[in-house]
Design an enzyme around this catalytic site. Structure first.
Site, PDB file in Angstrom:
ATOM      1  N   PHE A 172      39.127  51.825  38.539  1.00  0.00           N
ATOM      2  CA  PHE A 172      40.150  52.035  39.580  1.00  0.00           C
ATOM      3  C   PHE A 172      41.385  51.225  39.220  1.00  0.00           C
ATOM      4  CE2 PHE A 172      37.103  52.644  43.482  1.00  0.00           C
ATOM      5  CZ  PHE A 172      36.564  53.757  42.882  1.00  0.00           C
ATOM      6  N   MET A 205      32.858  49.260  35.658  1.00  0.00           N
ATOM      7  CA  MET A 205      33.329  49.507  37.017  1.00  0.00           C
ATOM      8  C   MET A 205      34.484  48.613  37.391  1.00  0.00           C
ATOM      9  SD  MET A 205      29.535  49.991  38.238  1.00  0.00           S
ATOM     10  CE  MET A 205      29.152  49.287  36.649  1.00  0.00           C
ATOM     11  N   PRO A 206      35.494  48.574  36.539  1.00  0.00           N
ATOM     12  CA  PRO A 206      36.570  47.614  36.841  1.00  0.00           C
ATOM     13  C   PRO A 206      37.481  48.097  37.968  1.00  0.00           C
ATOM     14  CG  PRO A 206      36.548  48.268  34.510  1.00  0.00           C
ATOM     15  CD  PRO A 206      35.680  49.233  35.260  1.00  0.00           C
ATOM     16  N   TYR A 207      38.105  47.119  38.572  1.00  0.00           N
ATOM     17  CA  TYR A 207      39.128  47.338  39.597  1.00  0.00           C
ATOM     18  C   TYR A 207      40.349  46.542  39.157  1.00  0.00           C
ATOM     19  CZ  TYR A 207      41.587  46.565  44.026  1.00  0.00           C
ATOM     20  OH  TYR A 207      42.544  46.482  45.019  1.00  0.00           O
TER      21      TYR A 207
END
Lengths: 72, 72, 72, 72, 72, 72
Positions: free
Chosen positions: D41, D1-3
């Site tokens: 994202f 779930m990287p940003y």
């Protein structure tokens, strides 16, 4: 003294919606952590759909694909 | 190698004021921590008053209340 | 209502230095933009040297190269 | 779930370049950390050259000095 | 595809409180903007009280002054 | 002069993986936008799984549900 950043795509967020986000985020910090609303900041950052990517594609491209029934 | 983000409301900050913020923030990092100015970044982010909330209200609403003598 | 984020490598910043950064950044916003210090936030984010890269290398590697007289 | 946030100066970045940044950053997180692209994202933030400082000067001033052959 | 950053001082926020912040912020984006919760990220950043300044003083100093009845 | 922030959950990212992220992100900015690597910063921010929420739940809870075959 919380600081809340809400980053969303720039797709017609109205002033009333922004006010609702500010009220809701402030109430959340007051309710959950007992923070003082007078020193709770909420900043809303609207990002162009060309500038936001998910799954390796821009939101502009994702919206176009969804609207056009594209399968790619 | 510091990075400084200065987030303020978009209310007519002039180019000269931005230059003063950049100079002052860079000097602060040099003076306090001995950082190299050539790798010190300063980014100024101007935020619309509709998009910044304090105490559960937008700065737009707070400015209007202050100007109108509102007591709420 | 400014918000200032100061991001530096975690390399022994003292409490006194942090206080000096907070005072200096707050004074800068007051002096240049006439902001109210009571609603000026300063957040200092210390980042491990393994987690900060410049020129494609971590600061850990850059520090080791500098200490060892490496020319690469 | 990287940003991933990519902050650059606003100097004519094209839609194709933005798409390349989004694809490349997403691929990097997939390749290095095995992340799921569908929850990766990438946000691109373009900053006016008046609002970005390096070495105590705005990029606007640095560009003008470079164009004019200034030596300072 | 919203991204919400909640920055607070590190003062014993419990896992249950973090869960409440995550739920509340996600619900806010769903309710106000109709966002999809499955692509709504909430990140909580806890900041040491030495590293957060308000009104030119660290929160550590402000808490000590409040506890000791200091008038400065 | 780009600044890249890579925010991921803190789940055992190794030093070699961090170096690969730094190299890859820097190369991306050089390749796509022709940026100078010597003034390209990459910051990796590792976030505890309790502090990262997706779909209204913490990553800690999501990981536990996935490991335990939970259907909720």
């Amino acid at each position: 003294m919380p600081y809340v950043l809400i980053q969303v795509t720039r797709e017609g967020v109205t002033r009333a919606q922004k006010q609702a986000l500010i009220e809701g985020a402030t109430a959340l910090l007051v309710d959950v952590l007992g923070k003082d609303p007078s020193t709770t900041f909420v900043v809303i950052d609207e990002v162009d759909t060309d500038n936001w990517g998910v799954a390796g594609r821009s939101v502009t491209a994702l919206r176009a694909a969804a609207a056009g029934g594209s399968h790619d």
